[in-house]
Motif scaffolding. Sequence first.
Motif, PDB file in Angstrom:
ATOM      1  N   GLY A   8       0.766  -1.224  -0.035  1.00  0.00           N
ATOM      2  CA  GLY A   8      -0.080  -0.028  -0.091  1.00  0.00           C
ATOM      3  C   GLY A   8       0.903   1.290   0.124  1.00  0.00           C
ATOM      4  N   LEU A   9       0.295   2.399  -0.037  1.00  0.00           N
ATOM      5  CA  LEU A   9       0.683   3.654   0.002  1.00  0.00           C
ATOM      6  C   LEU A   9       0.541   4.533   1.117  1.00  0.00           C
ATOM      7  CD1 LEU A   9       2.740   5.739  -1.430  1.00  0.00           C
ATOM      8  CD2 LEU A   9       0.517   6.555  -2.452  1.00  0.00           C
ATOM      9  N   LYS A  25      10.281  -4.631  -7.963  1.00  0.00           N
ATOM     10  CA  LYS A  25       8.826  -5.137  -7.783  1.00  0.00           C
ATOM     11  C   LYS A  25       8.291  -3.810  -7.204  1.00  0.00           C
ATOM     12  CE  LYS A  25       5.558  -8.692  -6.973  1.00  0.00           C
ATOM     13  NZ  LYS A  25       5.030  -8.268  -5.808  1.00  0.00           N
ATOM     14  N   LEU A  26       8.970  -3.273  -6.305  1.00  0.00           N
ATOM     15  CA  LEU A  26       8.136  -2.166  -5.526  1.00  0.00           C
ATOM     16  C   LEU A  26       8.076  -0.959  -6.310  1.00  0.00           C
ATOM     17  CD1 LEU A  26       9.761  -2.528  -1.990  1.00  0.00           C
ATOM     18  CD2 LEU A  26       7.523  -2.961  -2.579  1.00  0.00           C
ATOM     19  N   GLU A  27       8.986  -0.842  -7.222  1.00  0.00           N
ATOM     20  CA  GLU A  27       8.807   0.272  -8.086  1.00  0.00           C
ATOM     21  C   GLU A  27       7.649  -0.005  -8.970  1.00  0.00           C
ATOM     22  OE1 GLU A  27      11.176   2.591 -11.882  1.00  0.00           O
ATOM     23  OE2 GLU A  27      12.300   1.162 -10.467  1.00  0.00           O
ATOM     24  N   LEU A  61       3.906   2.293  -8.928  1.00  0.00           N
ATOM     25  CA  LEU A  61       3.443   2.856 -10.200  1.00  0.00           C
ATOM     26  C   LEU A  61       1.845   2.481 -10.444  1.00  0.00           C
ATOM     27  CD1 LEU A  61       6.419   2.914 -12.766  1.00  0.00           C
ATOM     28  CD2 LEU A  61       5.213   4.800 -11.756  1.00  0.00           C
ATOM     29  N   LYS A  62       1.961   1.180 -10.069  1.00  0.00           N
ATOM     30  CA  LYS A  62       0.464   0.597 -10.154  1.00  0.00           C
ATOM     31  C   LYS A  62      -0.613   1.248  -9.295  1.00  0.00           C
ATOM     32  CE  LYS A  62       1.438  -4.170 -11.594  1.00  0.00           C
ATOM     33  NZ  LYS A  62       1.295  -5.620 -10.830  1.00  0.00           N
ATOM     34  N   VAL A  64       9.065   8.587 -12.172  1.00  0.00           N
ATOM     35  CA  VAL A  64       9.831   7.794 -11.451  1.00  0.00           C
ATOM     36  C   VAL A  64      11.320   7.892 -12.093  1.00  0.00           C
ATOM     37  CG1 VAL A  64      10.249   5.632 -10.426  1.00  0.00           C
ATOM     38  CG2 VAL A  64       8.168   6.564 -10.574  1.00  0.00           C
ATOM     39  N   TRP A  65      12.290   7.925 -11.273  1.00  0.00           N
ATOM     40  CA  TRP A  65      13.780   7.693 -11.860  1.00  0.00           C
ATOM     41  C   TRP A  65      14.760   6.969 -10.737  1.00  0.00           C
ATOM     42  CZ3 TRP A  65      11.594  12.565 -10.695  1.00  0.00           C
ATOM     43  CH2 TRP A  65      12.117  13.083  -9.391  1.00  0.00           C
TER      44      TRP A  65
END
Length: 131
Positions: free
Chosen positions: A7-8, A104-106, A110-111, A128-129
């Motif tokens: 989650g965020l 995978k977390l990146e 984004l998802k 994202v970078w």
Amino acid sequence: TKDGKVGLLDYLAVREGKRGDGYGSQTIEQIREFFRNQWSGLIVESEHISYAKGEADKEKRQRRIRFYEKNRLVKLDFESRIYGTEYMVLYLNTNPEDFIDKKKLEIEYLKIYQMMMPKEWNERYVEVWKA
């Protein structure tokens, strides 16, 4: 893992007069416990130190990062700009036995924004970078 669900944590704040009394750390621990058997972890954004507006703002941002690191969050190897605000991105692992797959977390990060915002907003306002 719990199916790799993440989650965020969009915002965490402690009232100014209560900072340093342990409320933030207690909250992080309660979040960790609550999600332990539900999700693998939470992604956390913290305003990027390099984009601070003056020394006072820079110190405030550094304190936030130190707080998160003290509470066992780890910096991820990517950063972001969301709606024009630059962030350092950290991860709160709710299950210490789980392996943290940073790539995978990146993708999961984004998802999350893809679920929250229309595609055209994502293309315009989410970047994202590599850190």
